[in-house]
Motif scaffolding. Structure first.
Motif, PDB file in Angstrom:
ATOM      1  N   UNK A 208     -48.748   7.928 -25.235  1.00 16.91           N
ATOM      2  CA  UNK A 208     -49.251   7.313 -23.994  1.00 16.91           C
ATOM      3  C   UNK A 208     -48.350   7.314 -22.779  1.00 16.91           C
ATOM      4  N   UNK A 209     -47.253   7.546 -22.877  1.00 14.93           N
ATOM      5  CA  UNK A 209     -46.344   7.233 -21.815  1.00 14.93           C
ATOM      6  C   UNK A 209     -45.796   5.925 -21.342  1.00 14.93           C
ATOM      7  N   UNK A 210     -45.781   5.504 -20.265  1.00 10.74           N
ATOM      8  CA  UNK A 210     -45.348   4.208 -19.699  1.00 10.74           C
ATOM      9  C   UNK A 210     -46.562   3.171 -19.795  1.00 10.74           C
ATOM     10  N   UNK A 211     -46.170   1.893 -20.428  1.00 11.16           N
ATOM     11  CA  UNK A 211     -47.015   0.862 -20.468  1.00 11.16           C
ATOM     12  C   UNK A 211     -46.446  -0.343 -19.932  1.00 11.16           C
ATOM     13  N   UNK A 284     -37.861   0.784 -24.520  1.00 10.42           N
ATOM     14  CA  UNK A 284     -38.337  -0.503 -23.472  1.00 10.42           C
ATOM     15  C   UNK A 284     -37.257  -0.587 -22.567  1.00 10.42           C
ATOM     16  N   UNK A 285     -37.855  -0.895 -21.554  1.00 13.89           N
ATOM     17  CA  UNK A 285     -36.989  -1.023 -20.064  1.00 13.89           C
ATOM     18  C   UNK A 285     -37.217  -2.255 -19.703  1.00 13.89           C
ATOM     19  N   UNK A 337     -32.440 -14.821 -16.627  1.00 15.34           N
ATOM     20  CA  UNK A 337     -31.813 -13.660 -16.189  1.00 15.34           C
ATOM     21  C   UNK A 337     -32.394 -12.186 -16.470  1.00 15.34           C
ATOM     22  N   UNK A 338     -33.701 -12.424 -17.465  1.00 14.26           N
ATOM     23  CA  UNK A 338     -34.435 -11.226 -17.455  1.00 14.26           C
ATOM     24  C   UNK A 338     -35.529 -10.920 -16.865  1.00 14.26           C
ATOM     25  N   UNK A 339     -35.553  -9.506 -16.606  1.00 10.89           N
ATOM     26  CA  UNK A 339     -36.788  -8.924 -15.886  1.00 10.89           C
ATOM     27  C   UNK A 339     -37.194  -7.648 -16.728  1.00 10.89           C
ATOM     28  N   UNK A 340     -38.732  -7.766 -17.072  1.00 12.16           N
ATOM     29  CA  UNK A 340     -39.128  -6.807 -17.804  1.00 12.16           C
ATOM     30  C   UNK A 340     -39.854  -5.854 -17.151  1.00 12.16           C
ATOM     31  N   UNK A 341     -39.942  -4.567 -17.443  1.00 14.49           N
ATOM     32  CA  UNK A 341     -40.736  -3.550 -16.835  1.00 14.49           C
ATOM     33  C   UNK A 341     -41.802  -2.743 -17.497  1.00 14.49           C
ATOM     34  N   UNK A 342     -41.598  -2.574 -18.891  1.00 27.10           N
ATOM     35  CA  UNK A 342     -42.441  -1.862 -19.496  1.00 27.10           C
ATOM     36  C   UNK A 342     -41.782  -1.137 -20.995  1.00 27.10           C
ATOM     37  N   UNK A 343     -42.545  -0.180 -21.521  1.00 27.85           N
ATOM     38  CA  UNK A 343     -42.216   0.565 -22.684  1.00 27.85           C
ATOM     39  C   UNK A 343     -42.838   2.025 -22.339  1.00 27.85           C
ATOM     40  N   UNK A 344     -42.051   3.031 -22.754  1.00 26.72           N
ATOM     41  CA  UNK A 344     -42.658   4.526 -22.775  1.00 26.72           C
ATOM     42  C   UNK A 344     -42.828   4.888 -24.161  1.00 26.72           C
ATOM     43  N   UNK A 353     -44.576  17.262 -23.682  1.00 27.28           N
ATOM     44  CA  UNK A 353     -44.774  16.524 -22.230  1.00 27.28           C
ATOM     45  C   UNK A 353     -44.887  15.134 -22.563  1.00 27.28           C
ATOM     46  N   UNK A 354     -44.467  14.226 -21.573  1.00 27.56           N
ATOM     47  CA  UNK A 354     -44.786  12.968 -21.285  1.00 27.56           C
ATOM     48  C   UNK A 354     -45.243  12.479 -20.140  1.00 27.56           C
ATOM     49  N   UNK A 355     -46.411  12.126 -19.793  1.00 29.04           N
ATOM     50  CA  UNK A 355     -47.070  11.830 -18.650  1.00 29.04           C
ATOM     51  C   UNK A 355     -47.327  10.083 -18.279  1.00 29.04           C
TER      52      UNK A 355
END
Length: 580
Positions: A208-211, A284-285, A337-344, A353-355
């Motif tokens: 599914x790409x980025x979440x 995981x970013x 000190x942690x900042x979370x963005x998401x996972x791909x 292909x990854x969208x």
């Protein structure tokens, strides 16, 4: 003389009053639309079926562009952006990637640090499930819709980035990544879910790409299930309410998440689209400025703990497994000190292909100038995007407004900003979508659409990017009014739903596939020409070899019947020959 009764007099009075009322209403119809105390009043036109009022077209075209946005609020200095990226992407002395590969016998918790100045190397491996027949299907020119709305490539350098994107699709040697930046038009993975499925069915790939790590909007998305606890999610559109320490940490996704100790997120694959279950890699970013500990749980079973050294660099935990059905990230310590963005979530074995859907509600595109260019560039160094799509304009366009020059200049800055953060990616500007507004005669296409579309096309042309006219594509299927009648769009005549997103995605897929098919045809023609030239050269080479190696043939001066021997000597020149 006829005598009139009082009843007859009242009838004549009523007729007079009715006539006067009609005259007054007709006169009111000529009063142009007004705005009183901030309230917009429409024209009261009782003659709408007979009379159409044209609102001083020449004056509107020459009028100054209204203040559609605060340019100073979204100011960006591209020189500063480039300098910050260069300063923050120097080699880092800490590990930036932690890998957990369940398919290998070795038990390595982390791999050595790589520099952020270049993308991580991608090893091309053959895809066992792709055969020669599948490769031939990838260049199929069959369209999903009869109408083809082509992509316009304005690159004049001779090395088109969009062509390079199409070449990557054809080669199938590595994952091809698309970042789809947009507004509420594609929120909840509308349109992108179907575009992702179509591209993956044709060119391979899955997932599914980025979440995002956390968001109040995750419940609207069907292509991934997200359950978050202990995270505080901040949206870039509420920038002024974001804590000061987090304002400079936004990624292009538009979300930044601050955890408490023990915060967790569980992502699970769904069957809302095909190939979502074909996921063998998850990334995981996050950022961990202080030392921290995190636990990752795979498929609600296997788990691993990672010790993370503090540093402001963006990290990724890469999990590889034959089948990733769910993944849980839990922060055990170091939340401050942690900042979370998401996972791909993707399938990166070989090609495919990854969208990634990076939609932000109410965004006109300029919010990207508030993101951290260093964070964007570091994540691109980990992923290497091939295409960035800009789908904006719906939140700027207004009825009656025909001048969008200022916004066009901002679009050019958006393209430049994207190129600074994603230097290897092509940029595709999507024209504004079709939209209808209520008029005296019912719902009609908004008059500002052609002017906004022209503004976006001109910005793409000036910047040498690619362009696709979305409104024209929708109108090839009947336009927004037909979308609403078909149940493909909401009753606001502005936003498409998943059914409408499917149709727009098919049209965009047709446009991309037409480009790759043309590229494939050009490659085949070049290959045939090369083989023909090589055949001629090989023939000449064989002649030269034969001339050098074969023995020389005797020279023959006369060819014919054998000579008959006689006693008569041959006649000398100048003498007369006598018969016996």
């Amino acid at each position: 003389m006829e005598h009139r009764t009082p009843e007859q007099d009242r009838t004549r009075t009523s007729r007079f009053a009715a006539t006067a009322l009609l005259v007054v209403l007709a006169a009111v119809s000529f009063i142009p639309p007004q705005t009183i105390c901030g309230i917009e009043l429409r024209r009261a036109n009782i003659l709408a079926d007979l009379m159409v009022f044209e609102e001083a077209e020449a004056e509107a075209a020459e009028a100054a562009e209204p203040a559609l946005f605060d340019e100073e609020e979204f100011r960006v200095d591209l020189t500063e952006v480039a300098e910050r990226i260069a300063a923050d992407t120097l080699p880092q002395p800490v590990q930036i990637t932690f890998e957990w590969n369940t398919r290998e016998a070795c038990d390595t918790t982390a791999i050595a640090a790589d520099t952020l100045q270049r993308p991580l190397p991608v090893v091309a491996t053959p895809r066992p499930d792709v055969d020669s027949a599948a490769l031939r299907r990838r260049t199929d020119t069959t369209r999903l819709h009869a109408a083809l709305i082509p992509i316009e490539d304005f690159d004049t350098t001779g090395t088109s980035r969009f062509t390079a994107f199409c070449e990557a699709l054809l080669d199938g040697e590595r994952p091809v990544r698309i970042a789809f930046l947009g507004d509420s038009f594609v929120e909840g993975d509308i349109l992108t879910a179907d575009l992702r499925e179509l591209l993956q069915m044709r060119y391979g790939g899955g997932g599914t790409g980025f979440a995002p790590m956390a968001s109040p909007l995750t419940g609207f998305r069907r292509t991934v299930s997200t359950q978050s606890r202990g995270w505080t999610a901040y949206n870039i559109m509420q920038y002024k309410s974001v804590p000061q320490a987090l304002r400079d940490r936004f990624y292009l996704s538009g979300w930044v998440c601050q955890p408490a100790d023990g915060a967790s997120t569980r992502w699970a694959c769904t069957d809302a689209r095909k190939r979502l279950d074909r996921c063998n890699t998850a990334r995981i970013l996050f950022v961990s400025r202080e030392d921290s500990r995190a636990e990752v749980v795979l498929n609600d079973g296997a788990r691993r703990t990672f010790e993370i050294e503090g540093d402001p660099a963006v990290r990724q935990i890469v999990v590889r497994d034959d089948s990733i059905r769910s993944l849980t990230f839990r922060l055990l310590s170091g939340a401050a000190g942690t900042v979370g963005y998401g996972a791909i979530f993707e399938e990166d074995a070989g090609g495919g292909v990854c969208v990634d859907n990076y939609s932000i509600r109410s965004n006109n595109g300029q919010a990207m100038f508030r993101t951290d260019p260093s964070v964007n560039a570091q994540i691109d160094a980990l992923l290497s995007y091939d295409l960035v799509v800009l789908q904006y304009g719906l939140n700027i366009m207004q009825s009656g407004v025909k001048g969008y020059g200022g916004y066009g200049a901002q679009i050019e800055k958006m393209i430049a900003y994207v190129r600074e953060c994603f230097p290897g990616a092509a940029v595709l500007v999507m024209g504004v979508s079709d939209r209808s507004v209520r008029t005296d005669g019912g719902f009609e296409p908004m008059d500002a659409i052609p002017y906004m579309t022209a503004c976006q096309r001109r910005a793409a042309q000036h910047a040498g990017a690619a362009f696709w006219p979305t409104a024209e594509a929708m109108r090839s299927l009947g336009g927004m009014a037909q979308f609403v009648r078909n149940g493909w769009a909401g009753k606001d005549f502005t936003h498409i739903n998943y059914a409408g997103g499917r149709r727009v995605a098919e049209l965009l897929f047709d446009a991309v596939n037409a480009r790759t098919a043309a590229l494939h045809a050009a490659r085949e023609a070049e290959e045939r020409r090369r083989r023909a030239e090589q055949s001629v050269l090989d023939s000449l080479g064989r002649v030269r070899i034969e001339d050098r190696l074969l023995p020389a043939a005797p020279h023959v001066f006369a060819v014919g019947l054998p000579t008959i021997a006689t006693d008569t000597p041959p006649a000398r020149p100048g003498t007369k020959k006598h018969a016996r």
